[in-house]
Each structure stands twice: as structure tokens, then as C-alpha cells.
Design a protein around this motif. Structure first.
Motif, mmCIF file in Angstrom:
data_model
loop_
_atom_site.group_PDB
_atom_site.id
_atom_site.type_symbol
_atom_site.label_atom_id
_atom_site.label_comp_id
_atom_site.label_asym_id
_atom_site.label_seq_id
_atom_site.Cartn_x
_atom_site.Cartn_y
_atom_site.Cartn_z
ATOM 1 N N GLU A 16 4.930 -26.370 -32.809
ATOM 2 C CA GLU A 16 6.054 -27.021 -33.197
ATOM 3 C C GLU A 16 6.060 -28.779 -32.534
ATOM 4 N N TYR A 17 5.816 -28.566 -31.375
ATOM 5 C CA TYR A 17 5.661 -29.747 -30.771
ATOM 6 C C TYR A 17 4.634 -30.766 -31.244
ATOM 7 N N LEU A 18 3.658 -30.022 -31.444
ATOM 8 C CA LEU A 18 2.165 -30.921 -32.054
ATOM 9 C C LEU A 18 2.698 -31.453 -33.537
ATOM 10 N N HIS A 19 3.435 -30.538 -34.263
ATOM 11 C CA HIS A 19 3.852 -30.776 -35.571
ATOM 12 C C HIS A 19 4.690 -32.227 -35.658
ATOM 13 N N ARG A 56 4.724 -35.648 -17.558
ATOM 14 C CA ARG A 56 6.055 -35.805 -18.318
ATOM 15 C C ARG A 56 5.919 -35.442 -19.899
ATOM 16 N N TYR A 57 4.672 -35.727 -20.591
ATOM 17 C CA TYR A 57 4.652 -35.039 -22.032
ATOM 18 C C TYR A 57 4.493 -33.656 -21.864
ATOM 19 N N ALA A 58 3.722 -32.985 -21.054
ATOM 20 C CA ALA A 58 3.520 -31.553 -20.697
ATOM 21 C C ALA A 58 4.990 -30.735 -20.478
ATOM 22 N N HIS A 59 5.782 -31.465 -20.050
ATOM 23 C CA HIS A 59 7.194 -30.912 -19.981
ATOM 24 C C HIS A 59 8.047 -31.198 -20.741
ATOM 25 N N GLU A 60 7.690 -32.010 -21.689
ATOM 26 C CA GLU A 60 8.798 -32.381 -23.086
ATOM 27 C C GLU A 60 8.368 -31.019 -23.847
ATOM 28 N N VAL A 61 7.172 -30.589 -23.830
ATOM 29 C CA VAL A 61 7.011 -29.490 -24.822
ATOM 30 C C VAL A 61 7.936 -28.077 -24.688
ATOM 31 N N VAL A 62 8.099 -28.107 -23.012
ATOM 32 C CA VAL A 62 9.073 -26.837 -22.658
ATOM 33 C C VAL A 62 10.850 -27.277 -22.659
ATOM 34 N N SER A 122 13.018 -26.748 -34.382
ATOM 35 C CA SER A 122 13.408 -28.238 -34.424
ATOM 36 C C SER A 122 14.880 -28.294 -34.175
ATOM 37 N N VAL A 123 15.615 -27.520 -34.485
ATOM 38 C CA VAL A 123 17.207 -27.625 -34.242
ATOM 39 C C VAL A 123 17.407 -28.061 -32.706
ATOM 40 N N GLY A 124 16.817 -27.297 -32.006
ATOM 41 C CA GLY A 124 17.238 -27.438 -30.441
ATOM 42 C C GLY A 124 16.291 -28.563 -29.854
ATOM 43 N N THR A 125 15.363 -29.106 -30.607
ATOM 44 C CA THR A 125 14.515 -29.912 -29.774
ATOM 45 C C THR A 125 14.509 -31.506 -30.375
ATOM 46 N N THR A 126 15.325 -31.697 -31.512
ATOM 47 C CA THR A 126 15.299 -33.189 -32.041
ATOM 48 C C THR A 126 15.884 -33.912 -30.651
ATOM 49 N N GLY A 127 16.647 -33.221 -29.755
ATOM 50 C CA GLY A 127 16.920 -34.179 -28.535
ATOM 51 C C GLY A 127 15.934 -34.303 -27.699
ATOM 52 N N GLY A 128 14.641 -33.887 -27.836
ATOM 53 C CA GLY A 128 13.263 -34.055 -26.798
ATOM 54 C C GLY A 128 13.822 -33.164 -25.814
ATOM 55 N N GLY A 129 14.615 -31.999 -26.008
ATOM 56 C CA GLY A 129 15.138 -31.130 -24.830
ATOM 57 C C GLY A 129 16.088 -31.584 -24.402
ATOM 58 N N VAL A 178 -1.078 -33.229 -24.644
ATOM 59 C CA VAL A 178 -0.429 -31.549 -24.608
ATOM 60 C C VAL A 178 -1.708 -30.881 -25.216
ATOM 61 N N LEU A 179 -2.593 -31.346 -25.572
ATOM 62 C CA LEU A 179 -3.687 -30.578 -26.021
ATOM 63 C C LEU A 179 -4.711 -30.317 -24.782
ATOM 64 N N GLN A 180 -4.535 -31.129 -23.785
ATOM 65 C CA GLN A 180 -5.313 -30.871 -22.479
ATOM 66 C C GLN A 180 -4.534 -29.843 -21.531
ATOM 67 N N VAL A 181 -3.012 -30.094 -21.627
ATOM 68 C CA VAL A 181 -2.512 -29.296 -20.560
ATOM 69 C C VAL A 181 -2.262 -28.045 -21.024
ATOM 70 N N TYR A 182 -2.403 -27.972 -22.432
ATOM 71 C CA TYR A 182 -1.980 -26.324 -23.213
ATOM 72 C C TYR A 182 -3.360 -25.991 -23.834
ATOM 73 N N ARG A 183 -4.395 -26.543 -23.267
ATOM 74 C CA ARG A 183 -5.820 -25.986 -23.832
ATOM 75 C C ARG A 183 -6.033 -24.792 -23.745
ATOM 76 N N PRO A 184 -5.639 -23.810 -23.039
ATOM 77 C CA PRO A 184 -5.961 -22.322 -22.973
ATOM 78 C C PRO A 184 -5.152 -21.621 -24.246
ATOM 79 N N LEU A 185 -4.213 -22.281 -24.781
ATOM 80 C CA LEU A 185 -3.614 -21.591 -26.048
ATOM 81 C C LEU A 185 -4.524 -22.022 -27.209
ATOM 82 N N THR A 186 -5.368 -23.028 -27.148
ATOM 83 C CA THR A 186 -6.133 -23.308 -28.401
ATOM 84 C C THR A 186 -7.582 -23.144 -28.272
ATOM 85 N N ASP A 187 -8.324 -23.615 -29.233
ATOM 86 C CA ASP A 187 -9.785 -23.528 -29.231
ATOM 87 C C ASP A 187 -10.094 -24.848 -28.315
#
Lengths: 384, 384
Positions: free
Chosen positions: B43-46, B290-296, B8-15, B89-98
């Protein structure tokens, strides 16, 4: 007396051959170097007057019969073409002739081309409006499938599918077209009778006689007419350019240049042609400048294109007014009024588009006359 | 479990701090180098889930009382904001989850933000249309004096002076505004009740519960979640970009880019939003990217601006449809219909303007993800 033969050689191309070869002075036709200002002016007026009389004969032979209506219309167009040029040149090069005489004949030719131009103007306006209505009410192509991607947020409702945004126009477009056709055809018929009446009037015969004299004799000459052509004509042509340039500088070109900032059309829709009068004045001054430069053999394609943009501006502005006027007809159906509203906005957009293209075409047009200025002090030597 | 504090330290600025200093890899947040893909995603989903729940509490506290209506509306806006991001994000990073779980929750969030968005959409549309009517019916400034130069060819008649082109709009504009206000306010009220109903439904409570879990626990993880973040997330973010880029390439951007060729508006008026569906699809894909790239940790101002242009496109397109729909109301006065026609054309022009500015904004946006691609093979090392 004019060395008509010498001159006509280099000018049949309307000066199009200026700038050919390693011409030391692009600002002036070579064969005019040794001519006097009066000779050059008389030669141009002679050519235009001859054209005018030929067109008049053509009209008289074709008028009245239904078969040759198109020929008569073309003859009128050619008469106006010569009348505009003679009128313009008499004004720009007024110092070379009897001023009172020039003003009088020029004014009469303005009256004439005005009276003769109305019929064609209404015809053009109707065609422009019907074409626009046809374009606007055309059925859209098959819509792009709007299958939304998996996580498309459904988004707000109200999009009724691709074709809906133009909805209702088809219904009203036909009735709007019929209404415009009725109104503009009536106006056109009236203009036709007015033109025929003018051509039969003693006022017209006086103008035709004056033009006939120009076809055979040089205009009443002032002292300056006997001086070398370049030194006298180029400054006057440049003056005509400066008048046009100053009028252009006073225009809100910058806004027109911004293209899709959305603000331009919004303004033109709101103000409803607030600046149209100023733009029309520029149209007349640019045309005047063009005719003035024809005399000294300048042919400026960029300027001609800019002039055509100004003509489109005038046509679109008047078409928009006609649509707005038709919408004020009592007891029309709402669908008709709606179509006329869309049509009005469409034509105002064409106005904005014409201003935009003029803005891009005008700048290049400034260059040649500046060459001419540079050439003036040294008596038309060493331009560029 | 996620190293929530570290991240969360490095991400509060939205990257926003990516690219600070002599960062060797601009394509990825430094503090994520040693994190797993699952940790970064969780972390992003949280963060988004926490926002969602906070907004929901704010809404429940403020809903119902007239004083706090604005607060409740803002709370709904913030809920939608988080819901859109989680869903994307759930759609773009679907392979990481169920996958089944991700699809189900994502779909429910799409439903939710759709239902919650309608009221605001009608409100925005009404404001946009009333503002446009006000602008279009504003009285023009004093006309430019149309004193014509001496040899002004009188020219065709019909120009009824500067103000006439906008004539009649003033009269109909007020009635058109009243009509639109009546229709859109009714729709907005219905949307409000629908939103409240949705928020009270068991379907919503199920969604809220699922989001609450995301606020405290990591999503059900697939094997790939345990691999290093960069190697897994960047290719998926890039895939989201490519989907958007391909959809953009399929658009008639070139025409939108030509600005004032007159053809663009004519087409959009004629086709009446033929391509709106394709453009809306692009809007959704660009937002997803845009949302997908917010994650990284990518923050792309140019892309955000392009996204806003697409939002304006959607708003204007729907406003134009609303004007056309209002014009189909039975028994309206012609002046009202005329004003709605002008209004429709004006909004279609705004559509074209939005397409034009998107066309100019999109290209720069392509660059960063290409850096990302370059960075992928070497495990997010040595981008650019």
C-alpha cells in the motif's frame, strides 16, 4: 596616621579571608570595624604605592641589558598593576580625599599604564594571531570513511572530501603569519621605545614622586575620611558596582547568551565589532568595581573570572581588527588574504565566545555587593 | 491483492492520526492490525509510485517551455521525493520481497534522485552563499559611543573603531558574489542538461516502468509478507532506527553540544569538515529511519526537525567547500579572497550550529521507537 600593622594582618590575603568562620558581617573585614574610612583607604594606597616603587626599582636595575629584558618586562607589568589600582581607588573613594588632587594623580596613572601597556598588548596580539593561524591551518586527522549506506541517495555533488573545506589555508597561513609578525613586531618595537621615553620623562618622575608620598603618608584627607570605614566605604564600593551593573544591563547580552543560534557570529562578522566599544567600557567599569572592593576586603572569584572573559573579549576584538588591517595591505597574495579572512572570522567568533562566557559569569557576581547594600544602613551590620 | 481502500483511509494523513483517542497501541496504525506485512508495504509503495508517475507526467507536460520551468522543477522535486521513499522502504523491508529485485530497483532510484538533485543543490548553494555575503557585508549600525569612563586605562591601541573589524569585506563581497555566481551557475546549467539527458535515457525508462508496476501491483512477495504486519514491520523499522542511533552515537555530538566554548568552530575551521562525511552518513540513516516509520504510521515531528538540521548541515558544509574552492581560483583580487575566507568561516560556523541543534533535537526522537520495541514481542499489543 594609619594603624598599618593592625590592618596589614587581615589584608595580606587581599581580603581572601573574608567570609571565614561564622562571620556576622561578610560584607566587611572584621579588623576594619574600628578603623576610619581614611585609615582603610590610606592602608590600601600605601600597599599599592610600595608595590609600584619596588617594581620601578626592579625595572631600573634590569632595563637596558638583553639578559634581563624579561625581568624588566615583568617589572613594567607590576608597575601597571599597582598604577591601575591606585588610579581606580582614587576615583571610587574620591570623596575621602582632595578631589582635584585625586583626579590629577589618577589621570596621570591612566596615562602611564596606557603608555607602558602598549608593548605587551602588541606582543599578546601577535601570539594570539599566530596561535590561531597554527590551529586553523593544522592538518585534519584522518577523515571518517565516507562509505555510504546501501541506499544513500548520492545527493548533490561538491563535497570534495573532508580536508577540502579548509583548503588553501595552509598555503596562505604561513604568509599571513609572516605579514602579521612583520607588522606587529614593528608596532611593538615602537611601543617599547615610547615606554622607555615615558619612563625617562619629567612627567613620569612627577607621577613617581606623588606615588612615593602615598607610600609613606596618608592622602590629603577630606572630612568624611575620619568617619567609620564601613559606613563610608561600602556605599562608594556599591556605587562602583552599580555603575558596572548598569553598563552591563545596556549590553546585548541576551544575544550573546543564545550560543549557537548562528545569528550571533553572523552579526559580529557583519557589524564587525559594532558593540566592542560598549563592551570595552564594561571591562573598565568591572575592573574598577573589583579594585574598589579590594579596599573593603571583598574577593569575588566569579567577578574575577568575568573580568578575564572581558579581557579575552578585548584581545580577540583587537586581534580581529589586526587581521582585517593586515588584509588591507597592498599587493598581498589572494591565499594570504583568504587566510586573514578566516583568521578574522575566527577571532570574531572568539569575541562572541567571550561575550557568552561573560554573560554566564556576570550574574553570580551581582550577589555579594547586594549583601553589602543590605549591610550599609545598619553601619555594615547584619549583611546576608 | 491489497485492500487498497481500507488502508488508504487511515494513511492519507501519513499516519498523522496515530495516537488519536485512547489508542491502546500507539506504535502501530489501528487499521493495520488485521493487515499482512505485505499488504501494508504494498500500500505504501503503491502510494509513492502513484506520486512518482503523476510528477513524471507533470514534468513531461511542463518541460521545455520557459514559462513552466518552475513547474518542471517542482515536478522533479516531487519525483525525487517519491524515489527516495521507495528506495528507502525497499531496503528496510527487503525481507518481505525478492531481495535481488529490491536491491536493483532501490539502487536505480538512488542513481535517479542523485542525478535529478544536482541542479537544485547548486541553486540552493548559490542562494545560501549570496545571502551570507549580503549579511556579512551589511553596513554596521551607528557605533556605540566609546566615551571612556574617567579612569579608563587607555589600554592598548589598535582598535580602529567599530566598523573597522569588518573592513574590506564590502569591497570584496561583491566580487566574491560575482565569482560564486559565475561558477555555480555554470555547474547548475551542466547539472540541468545532465538531468534532462537522464530523463531521456533508456535507463530511466526502465526505472519508470518498474515504478509503474509498483503503482498497480504488489511487489514480488517473500513468505514473511503474508504474516501479520506489526510482528514483521515493527522490528524492521526498529532496526532502521538502531542503525541511525548507532551512527549518531559515533558522532562527536558532545563537542557540538558545548556551544560557545570556542573550541567547536576552531576545530571545524581547522579540520575543515573532518567529520562531515560521518554527519552526512547520519543524515542518510536518519532519513531512512523516518521513511521506514512512515510505513507503519509513525509521524515523529522531533525527528523531522532533526532531519532538517542535518540537511542544513549538509548545505552549509557544501557551501563552505564552494567558498574555499572559489578562493583557489587563479588571479582573484586579495579583497575577493578575504571575503571568501570570511564566508568560508561563516558557513563552517553554520555547520557547527546545525550540529548543535541536531544534538538537542535527536534525543527526544529516540523515545517513540523504544515504544515500538516494547510493542513487538506481544505482536504490537500493549506498547507504553
Amino acid at each position: 596616621m594609619v594603624h598599618r600593622h593592625d590592618l596589614s594582618v587581615g589584608t595580606t590575603g587581599g581580603g581572601g579571608d573574608s567570609g571565614n568562620g561564622p562571620e556576622p558581617c561578610p560584607a566587611f573585614r572584621p579588623e576594619l570595624r574600628n578603623a576610619t574610612a581614611g585609615e582603610v583607604l590610606a592602608e590600601y594606597l600605601h600597599r599599592q604605592a610600595t608595590e609600584f616603587l619596588r617594581s620601578l626599582r626592579l625595572h631600573d636595575e634590569s632595563a637596558g641589558s638583553a639578559e634581563s629584558a624579561a625581568v624588566a618586562a615583568e617589572a613594567v607589568r607590576l608597575m601597571r598593576r599597582s598604577a591601575r589600582r591606585i588610579s581606580a581607588v582614587l576615583q571610587v573613594y574620591r570623596p575621602l580625599t582632595d578631589g582635584a588632587w585625586a583626579d590629577q594623580l589618577s589621570g596621570e596613572l591612566v596615562w602611564l599604564s596606557g603608555v607602558l601597556g602598549r608593548e605587551r598588548a602588541y606582543e599578546t596580539r601577535l601570539h594570539r594571531l599566530l596561535a590561531a593561524l597554527h590551529r586553523l591551518s593544522s592538518v585534519p586527522a584522518d577523515p571518517v570513511p565516507s562509505a555510504e549506506p546501501p541506499l544513500a541517495s548520492a545527493g548533490p555533488p561538491g563535497r570534495r572530501g573532508p580536508s577540502s573545506a579548509g583548503g588553501g589555508l595552509g598555503a596562505g597561513a604561513a604568509r599571513a603569519g609572516a605579514l602579521l609578525e612583520r607588522q606587529l613586531t614593528l608596532a611593538r618595537t615602537r611601543a617599547h621605545s615610547a615606554a622607555l621615553q615615558a619612563l625617562g620623562s619629567s612627567r613620569f618622575h612627577a607621577v613617581a614622586d606623588a606615588v612615593a608620598v602615598l607610600a609613606s603618608e596618608a592622602p590629603p584627607a577630606a572630612e568624611t575620611a575620619s568617619r567609620p570605614a564601613a559606613g563610608v566605604l561600602l556605599p562608594l564600593a556599591e556605587l562602583a558596582h552599580r555603575r558596572a551593573a548598569e553598563a552591563v544591563d545596556a549590553l546585548p547580552l541576551t544575544r550573546a547568551r543564545q550560543s549557537y543560534n548562528g545569528e550571533a557570529l553572523a552579526h559580529t562578522l557583519a557589524a564587525g565589532g559594532e558593540h566592542d566599544a560598549a563592551w570595552n567600557q564594561v571591562r573598565l567599569l568591572v575592573r574598577l568595581r573589583r579594585y574598589a572592593h579590594e579596599v573593603v576586603g571583598h574577593d569575588d572569584p566569579a567577578l574575577a573570572a568575568a573580568g578575564r572573559a572581558l579581557d579575552r573579549h578585548r584581545d580577540a576584538s583587537e586581534a580581529a581588527s589586526a587581521a582585517a588591517a593586515a588584509a588591507r595591505t597592498p599587493r598581498i597574495a589572494p591565499a594570504t588574504a583568504y587566510a586573514l579572512g578566516v583568521l578574522h572570522a575566527d577571532q570574531r567568533h572568539e569575541v562572541e565566545a567571550a561575550r557568552f562566557s561573560f554573560g554566564r559569569l556576570w550574574r553570580p557576581a551581582v550577589v555579594p555587593p547586594q549583601d553589602a547594600v543590605a549591610a550599609v544602613p545598619s553601619g555594615a551590620e547584619g549583611g546576608r
